[in-house]
Structures are given as structure tokens and as C-alpha cells.
Design a protein around this motif. Structure first.
Motif, mmCIF file in Angstrom:
data_model
loop_
_atom_site.group_PDB
_atom_site.id
_atom_site.type_symbol
_atom_site.label_atom_id
_atom_site.label_comp_id
_atom_site.label_asym_id
_atom_site.label_seq_id
_atom_site.Cartn_x
_atom_site.Cartn_y
_atom_site.Cartn_z
ATOM 1 N N ALA A 140 40.998 18.246 57.483
ATOM 2 C CA ALA A 140 42.127 18.765 56.716
ATOM 3 C C ALA A 140 43.286 19.125 57.637
ATOM 4 C CB ALA A 140 41.708 19.993 55.911
ATOM 5 N N TYR A 184 44.074 23.883 56.627
ATOM 6 C CA TYR A 184 42.835 24.372 56.024
ATOM 7 C C TYR A 184 42.808 25.896 56.150
ATOM 8 C CZ TYR A 184 37.816 25.508 55.785
ATOM 9 O OH TYR A 184 36.598 26.061 55.480
ATOM 10 N N ALA A 221 42.315 15.180 54.237
ATOM 11 C CA ALA A 221 42.813 16.104 53.216
ATOM 12 C C ALA A 221 44.118 16.699 53.726
ATOM 13 C CB ALA A 221 41.792 17.211 52.954
ATOM 14 N N GLU A 255 43.923 22.200 52.259
ATOM 15 C CA GLU A 255 42.651 22.591 51.650
ATOM 16 C C GLU A 255 42.489 24.105 51.658
ATOM 17 O OE1 GLU A 255 37.809 21.925 52.123
ATOM 18 O OE2 GLU A 255 39.200 20.705 53.298
#
Length: 424
Positions: A176, A179, A198, A201
Motif C-alpha cells: 500500500a 497505509y 493499493a 489503505e
């Protein structure tokens, strides 16, 4: 003869369509010129090691190569300040000691601003057990073609309180880009996030606001997860006023990681979380779906299938959110709630120039056959939480493509009738 002609034409047409949608898309590359200054590593290391409460660590303009982590531990009210993104660059390419680029722990009221951190072996910027962390105007990236060998997280606050990540740039994280895990009172705002698996997140975190971000060309745009076996459970996440588009790159996460199950082409994914509100976001050209809602029960079944069919436990994961290990935790964690609860989808903008979903993941293939000639704005696995007022509700029920796939019941009660879930 005429019938054979049409069969041949049909086969060629099918082969062409399959080529267009299944063909491998190249992974993106981030390149930038750097001009490294020699002989500054010990000076920079000393500034971190000698920092006391209320210190200001001023970093000079220049591009600097560092072979080990910069560590700040147990101090309060410290500012780490460079001269600007691309002006002060801390590169950990060739790092031989430690895993993180910058590691901050057991601290209070820390500010990190106006610099770039690149190419750490593990996470570029990791913050642990800290109350009050502001990261602003910072770029965190990996240079070159994106790869599963890149570090997992560009920005990684975990077990923190009062977190702000504002005006930052994240590029090339194999898990991510931004994150925030097991944290509370979090603001993720006005960031630019691309080329990550990602983009943003929120995991097992409480009271999170994600707004004003530009999230594009990731595998999945914004993920809101609750996973088993952790110290905290998440709730109260608001996602609004974000631009989330073209999140279609191949998932290049290390094999076996939980984020590796995120389908390419997902604008946003909500997993087993409570009280999440999406509104006033603009979703554009995310090939699988704009918003996906999944219970952990679906993830558990997918993990069992993969373990049985393809991989032994020794082959699954690298210690970063391993799907195999999480399934073990799911069976042991009796307090964990695997259902989505009170997920409110307010008024958002959805548009897609494609007639077909992507075919490079199982969900895209499923949607092609179940919902041909359209892309889905809101996709739900159909698993209903038994102990809440509602699992999902949808505010704008006009001109959206909704699909409750009822996946765990083999589509028995699948429906496209979004009005069944209209917010009261």
C-alpha cells in the motif's frame, strides 16, 4: 459453407476480444534523475541519533545515498524538515543495514516535511506507537519498474494516534502506498497516489477521514479493511471528495499476501468493517468495479481454494499480511466480526468508457458472463451481517449499475435491484 464462414468469423471475433481484454499489460515505470552527493551519510545519521525533545532536524538540499535506517526513538516535539520534494532526497538504494528508510517509534508530536524518501529495502517511512504524527509535503517512492521486490509500504503509521498525512506523493509500493493500521484519529488528505498495489489503505483503524486525494493507476484505489488477529478493530471511516480513476494495473504484490487478492480495476474495496461512508467521490474508468464490498467469509473461502489447488503453506506469503496466516487467525479470533456493517454509499459520480469489465481477474470474468455489456458501479458479495440494522445502504439509486452477486450461495439470490437497499 455459409454456416462455416460465420463460425470462423465468430471465432476470430472472440479471439480478438479475448486478446484485447486478457493481454498482459506492462507494469509502469517511475524514472527520475538523481545526482548524489558523497560523504554526508554520517552527518545525517548523527542528526537523528542525537535528537532530543523539541529538536529540529534540518536536512540540506541535495540527493543523498544512505546505507542504513534513520531512527528516531522515544523523543517528543521533534520536526524533521528538508528543503522540498526533489530538493532533499534520501535514497536507500543499496541499503545494507535495517529495513526501513526512516523509522520513528515511541514518540509524541513528530512532524516530517518537505523531502523525498526512496528505495528502502522494506518500508520507506514507518511510524510505530506514536501519539501525534504529521507527514506533509513528502514523497515516498521506488524508482524504476514497479516490482514485488519493492518495499511493502511507502507511508506506514501503525498503532498510532492523531495521524495526519497531507499533501504527500506515494509511488511504487508493493502493498500500500499510504497505509494506516490499528490507529485512531486519522486524516489522509490531498495526496497523490499512483503505481502502488493499493493506493490508500485504512486497516483496523478508527475515526478515519480520507478526502481530497487523487488516486490513480494503482491495482486498487482505496481499501478499507478489518482483518483478524490484530490488537484493534476498525470503524467510523469517511471517504469523500476523492478522484479515483484508472486503477487498473496488474497486481504485483508478493505471492500470498492479502492485498494480492485485490482485483485489478477496483476503485475502492471495503472488507469486514463497520460504519463506512463513501460520498462525493468521482470514480472513472476502474475496469472491474468502482466500489466492491466483501465479507471476510469470501476471502476465507478464496484462501482455502488457493491453498488446496495451487500452493503449500510454505509457499504462501512473505510475512506481510499473508492470506494463509490470516485465515488461521480468523479461525482463532473469536471477537473478530467478518461482516460489513452499516456501509453507506452516498452520492458519488460513476463513469466508465468500457463496455466490458477487465478479464485479468476472476471477478472481471464473472461479471462478463453475469452482467455482460456493462461495468458495475457497486459490487457486493451479498453476505448479510446478522447483528446490525443493515449491511449496506445506497443513497443515490438512479443511473447506477448495482449487483448483489450472492457469491457464497452460487448466485441463488443475486439481484440488480439497488432500491432494496435504499438508505432510510
Amino acid at each position: 459453407m455459409k454456416k462455416l464462414y460465420y463460425v470462423v468469423i465468430g471465432l476470430f471475433a472472440f479471439a480478438f476480444i479475448a486478446y484485447l481484454f486478457i493481454k498482459k499489460e506492462p507494469l509502469p515505470t517511475y524514472n527520475v534523475d538523481r545526482y548524489y552527493i558523497e560523504g554526508k551519510e554520517n552527518e545525517i545519521l548523527a542528526k537523528f541519533l542525537l535528537a532530543k525533545d523539541s529538536s529540529v532536524i534540518e536536512l540540506d538540499e541535495g540527493h543523498f545515498l544512505l546505507g542504513q535506517s534513520l531512527i528516531l526513538d522515544g523523543v517528543n516535539n521533534v520536526t524533521i524538515r528538508g528543503k522540498g520534494i526533489h530538493k532533499t532526497v534520501l535514497s536507500f538504494k543499496g541499503q545494507n543495514k535495517g529495513a526501513e528508510g526512516i523509522r520513528i517509534s515511541n514518540a509524541q508530536n513528530i512532524t516530517l516535511e518537505n523531502l523525498t524518501v526512496e528505495d528502502a529495502k522494506g518500508d520507506n517511512i514507518k511510524v510505530m506507537d506514536t501519539k501525534g504524527i504529521i507527514i506533509r509535503n513528502v514523497q515516498s517512492s521506488w524508482v524504476g519498474k514497479v516490482s514485488e521486490k519493492n518495499g511493502a509500504y511507502a507511508f506506514y503509521p501503525v498503532l498510532c494516534e492523531n495521524v495526519t498525512i497531507d499533501g504527500c506523493i506515494s509511488i511504487g509500493a508493493s502493498d500500500a502506498g499510504i497505509y494506516v493500521g490499528q490507529s485512531q484519529e486519522v486524516t489522509i488528505s490531498n495526496n497523490t497516489v499512483f503505481y502502488n498495489v493499493a493506493g490508500i489503505e485504512s486497516e483496523n483503524s478508527t475515526n478515519v477521514k480520507i478526502f481530497g486525494n487523487e488516486v490513480y493507476e494503482n491495482t486498487g484505489g482505496i481499501l478499507v479493511f478489518d482483518l483478524p488477529g490484530l490488537t484493534r478493530y476498525g470503524k467510523n471511516i469517511e471517504v469523500f471528495n476523492n478522484k479515483i480513476y484508472n486503477n487498473n494495473i496488474k497486481n504485483y504484490a508478493p505471492e500470498g499476501s492479502i492485498v494480492g487478492q485485490t482485483p485489478s480495476g477496483t476503485g475502492a474495496l471495503v472488507l469486514a468493517t463497520e460504519n463506512v461512508h463513501f460520498h462525493d467521490n468521482v470514480f472513472t474508468n476502474n475496469k472491474t468495479t468502482s466500489i466492491a464490498l466483501s465479507s471476510y467469509l469470501l476471502i476465507y473461502e478464496m484462501g482455502k481454494r488457493d491453498a488446496e489447488e495451487e500452493k503449500s503453506p510454505d509457499e504462501l506469503g512473505n510475512g506481510v499480511a499473508s492470506a494463509d496466516k490470516l485465515n488461521d487467525e480468523f479461525l482463532k479470533d473469536k471477537k473478530y466480526n467478518p461482516y460489513n456493517r452499516k456501509i453507506k454509499i452516498g452520492v458519488n459520480s460513476y463513469s466508465n468508457s468500457r463496455w466490458f469489465p477487465t478479464l485479468n481477474n476472476d471477478f472481471g470474468k464473472l461479471l462478463l458472463f453475469k452482467k455482460p455489456f456493462q461495468t458495475i458501479d457497486i459490487l457486493w458479495d451479498g453476505v448479510v451481517s446478522p447483528n446490525t440494522d443493515y449491511t449496506i445502504c445506497i443513497d443515490n439509486t438512479k443511473d447506477i449499475n448495482f449487483y448483489n452477486a450472492d457469491l457464497l450461495n452460487d448466485f441463488k439470490n443475486a439481484t440488480t435491484n439497488e432500491s432494496l437497499y435504499k438508505c432510510r
